[in-house]
Design a protein around this motif. Structure first.
Motif, PDB file in Angstrom:
ATOM      1  N   GLU A 168      20.988  32.659  37.853  1.00 27.18           N
ATOM      2  CA  GLU A 168      22.024  32.373  36.848  1.00 27.18           C
ATOM      3  C   GLU A 168      23.313  32.002  37.583  1.00 27.18           C
ATOM      4  OE1 GLU A 168      22.242  35.960  34.588  1.00 27.18           O
ATOM      5  OE2 GLU A 168      20.355  35.586  33.532  1.00 27.18           O
ATOM      6  N   TYR A 217      27.402  46.544  35.910  1.00 26.31           N
ATOM      7  CA  TYR A 217      27.775  45.176  35.516  1.00 26.31           C
ATOM      8  C   TYR A 217      27.802  44.267  36.740  1.00 26.31           C
ATOM      9  CZ  TYR A 217      29.210  46.748  30.862  1.00 26.31           C
ATOM     10  OH  TYR A 217      29.224  47.250  29.601  1.00 26.31           O
ATOM     11  N   ILE A 218      28.334  44.785  37.852  1.00 31.15           N
ATOM     12  CA  ILE A 218      28.403  43.989  39.087  1.00 31.15           C
ATOM     13  C   ILE A 218      26.989  43.701  39.583  1.00 31.15           C
ATOM     14  CG2 ILE A 218      29.206  43.956  41.479  1.00 31.15           C
ATOM     15  CD1 ILE A 218      31.375  45.913  40.716  1.00 31.15           C
ATOM     16  N   ILE A 254      27.402  32.026  38.290  1.00 33.57           N
ATOM     17  CA  ILE A 254      28.536  32.953  38.142  1.00 33.57           C
ATOM     18  C   ILE A 254      29.818  32.142  38.237  1.00 33.57           C
ATOM     19  CG2 ILE A 254      29.716  34.969  39.086  1.00 33.57           C
ATOM     20  CD1 ILE A 254      27.126  36.060  40.019  1.00 33.57           C
ATOM     21  N   ILE A 259      34.179  40.838  38.795  1.00 34.58           N
ATOM     22  CA  ILE A 259      33.479  41.667  39.788  1.00 34.58           C
ATOM     23  C   ILE A 259      34.498  42.320  40.728  1.00 34.58           C
ATOM     24  CG2 ILE A 259      31.987  41.517  41.842  1.00 34.58           C
ATOM     25  CD1 ILE A 259      30.324  39.449  40.238  1.00 34.58           C
ATOM     26  N   ALA A 313      25.258  41.180  37.505  1.00 38.40           N
ATOM     27  CA  ALA A 313      25.721  39.818  37.785  1.00 38.40           C
ATOM     28  C   ALA A 313      25.077  39.292  39.070  1.00 38.40           C
ATOM     29  CB  ALA A 313      27.244  39.798  37.908  1.00 38.40           C
ATOM     30  N   TRP A 343      22.272  36.371  39.518  1.00 39.58           N
ATOM     31  CA  TRP A 343      22.592  35.244  40.412  1.00 39.58           C
ATOM     32  C   TRP A 343      21.470  35.040  41.442  1.00 39.58           C
ATOM     33  CZ3 TRP A 343      25.791  35.512  45.376  1.00 39.58           C
ATOM     34  CH2 TRP A 343      26.144  34.224  45.808  1.00 39.58           C
ATOM     35  N   SER A 348      28.735  36.368  24.855  1.00 36.31           N
ATOM     36  CA  SER A 348      30.014  36.304  25.579  1.00 36.31           C
ATOM     37  C   SER A 348      31.169  36.861  24.754  1.00 36.31           C
ATOM     38  CB  SER A 348      30.313  34.863  25.989  1.00 36.31           C
ATOM     39  OG  SER A 348      30.283  34.035  24.856  1.00 36.31           O
ATOM     40  N   ARG A 406      33.984  35.313  36.363  1.00 33.24           N
ATOM     41  CA  ARG A 406      33.059  36.422  36.630  1.00 33.24           C
ATOM     42  C   ARG A 406      33.301  37.027  38.007  1.00 33.24           C
ATOM     43  NH1 ARG A 406      27.118  35.240  33.978  1.00 33.24           N
ATOM     44  NH2 ARG A 406      27.847  35.252  31.840  1.00 33.24           N
ATOM     45  N   TRP A 407      33.541  36.160  39.003  1.00 31.65           N
ATOM     46  CA  TRP A 407      33.856  36.691  40.336  1.00 31.65           C
ATOM     47  C   TRP A 407      35.123  37.540  40.268  1.00 31.65           C
ATOM     48  CZ3 TRP A 407      30.234  37.142  43.586  1.00 31.65           C
ATOM     49  CH2 TRP A 407      29.269  36.155  43.779  1.00 31.65           C
ATOM     50  N   LEU A 432      33.981  39.502  33.233  1.00 37.23           N
ATOM     51  CA  LEU A 432      32.590  39.275  33.601  1.00 37.23           C
ATOM     52  C   LEU A 432      31.784  38.663  32.467  1.00 37.23           C
ATOM     53  CD1 LEU A 432      31.273  40.033  36.298  1.00 37.23           C
ATOM     54  CD2 LEU A 432      30.377  42.070  35.215  1.00 37.23           C
ATOM     55  N   ALA A 433      32.164  39.004  31.252  1.00 33.99           N
ATOM     56  CA  ALA A 433      31.375  38.576  30.102  1.00 33.99           C
ATOM     57  C   ALA A 433      31.855  37.261  29.487  1.00 33.99           C
ATOM     58  CB  ALA A 433      31.390  39.669  29.056  1.00 33.99           C
TER      59      ALA A 433
END
Lengths: 120, 182
Positions: free
Chosen positions: B149, B136-137, B151, B159, B140, B144, A75, B155-156, A118-119
């Motif tokens: 995993e 990356y999106i 989120i 995105i 994620a 999920w 992270s 994170r949302w 995001l990370a």
């Protein structure tokens, strides 16, 4: 120590992408996608100094990332690499003379912030 | 002539009419090759003299994104099965890491890297980079949906930012004006 490793990763990723871009521009637009033409292109690229240097940079970045992940959280490590987006776009503007208008700047900045979020 | 069921993804350079100008023009069909009819595989034909830079850019962006996303997903699945990396790496210690998921993951990431190299021969780096971040999106969402995993709200938010940022970049030309008017 963490920040030194991050600086090395960002520098290597940036150098790798810029070198790849320069090498491919030198090579010219890929227009023929026939397997034999692609084989000839691959053979030429394997002897291209910039491509070799770019692969070397990618390799260094990979191993430094492994070293960073052994002492820092994912992270922390992943969002830090998002910094390379802005650095690369700056270099694309100044070294490669790409036309970076306000839409690209805005988009790239939002993407960098998004990757950071995001990370975490 | 016997139909040989093969799954091949290949990009051919033959001239083909009508010209490919949009996604709708892509054909997924059987074709004859060296006297053997090869069926059940998608042939993406890109007539180089006709295909526009925009079409090529879309195809190769898709290849880069799919290669990187599926590659990282497969690597994650493979590493989950294999367990943590051993402290002392040797050929024997690496054996559990040579499972099908990891091999497929590495192959897909290699496909992504090669496609990116081709893409950079005509598209701007400042155009390609932000769009590749769509990986990356997808990662994620893949984590999920497939790996279950969680989120977080941050994170949302990330995105959403990447999506809006990518939309901004797609509103620009993929390459310099002189190339785009070709």
């Amino acid at each position: 120590m963490n920040w030194i490793l991050i600086a090395i990763i960002v520098a290597c990723n940036t150098a790798s992408d810029i070198l790849q871009c320069c090498a491919m521009r030198e090579e010219g637009e890929v227009r023929d996608f026939h397997p034999s033409a692609l084989r000839r292109l691959a053979a030429r690229l394997l002897h291209n100094r910039r491509i070799i240097a770019s692969v070397a940079c990618m390799t260094i970045a990979f191993f430094v990332l492994m070293a960073l992940l052994s002492i820092a959280d994912v992270s922390f490590a992943v969002p830090a690499t998002a910094a390379s987006y802005l650095v690369e776009i700056l270099l694309a503007r100044w070294l490669l003379h790409e036309p970076v208008d306000w839409k690209r700047w805005t988009g790239a900045t939002m993407v960098a912030c998004g990757v950071f979020l995001l990370a975490i | 002539m016997r139909a040989v069921p093969l799954v091949i993804f290949s990009v051919h350079s033959e001239q083909y009419s009508p010209p490919v100008r949009s996604w709708k023009d892509f054909n997924f069909r059987a074709r004859s090759h060296r006297g053997i009819e090869i069926a059940l595989f998608p042939v993406v034909r890109i007539p180089p003299r006709f295909a526009s830079i925009q079409s090529k850019t879309k195809i190769f962006l898709l290849l880069v994104i799919a290669g990187n996303f599926l590659g990282s997903l497969f690597l994650r699945l493979g590493m989950r099965d294999a367990g943590p990396l051993p402290s002392a790496l040797s050929l024997g210690a690496l054996e559990p890491f040579l499972n099908g998921w990891i091999v497929a993951g590495v192959a897909l990431m290699a496909l992504g890297a090669v496609s990116q190299l081709a893409l950079l021969s005509w598209a701007d780096l400042s155009y390609v980079l932000p769009l590749i971040s769509v990986v990356y999106i997808l990662a994620a969402f893949g984590g999920w949906v497939i790996l279950h995993e969680s989120i977080s709200a941050a994170r949302w938010g990330g995105i959403a930012l990447i999506s809006i940022g990518a939309v901004f970049v797609t509103r620009t030309r993929p390459c310099r004006q002189s190339q785009a008017v070709r």
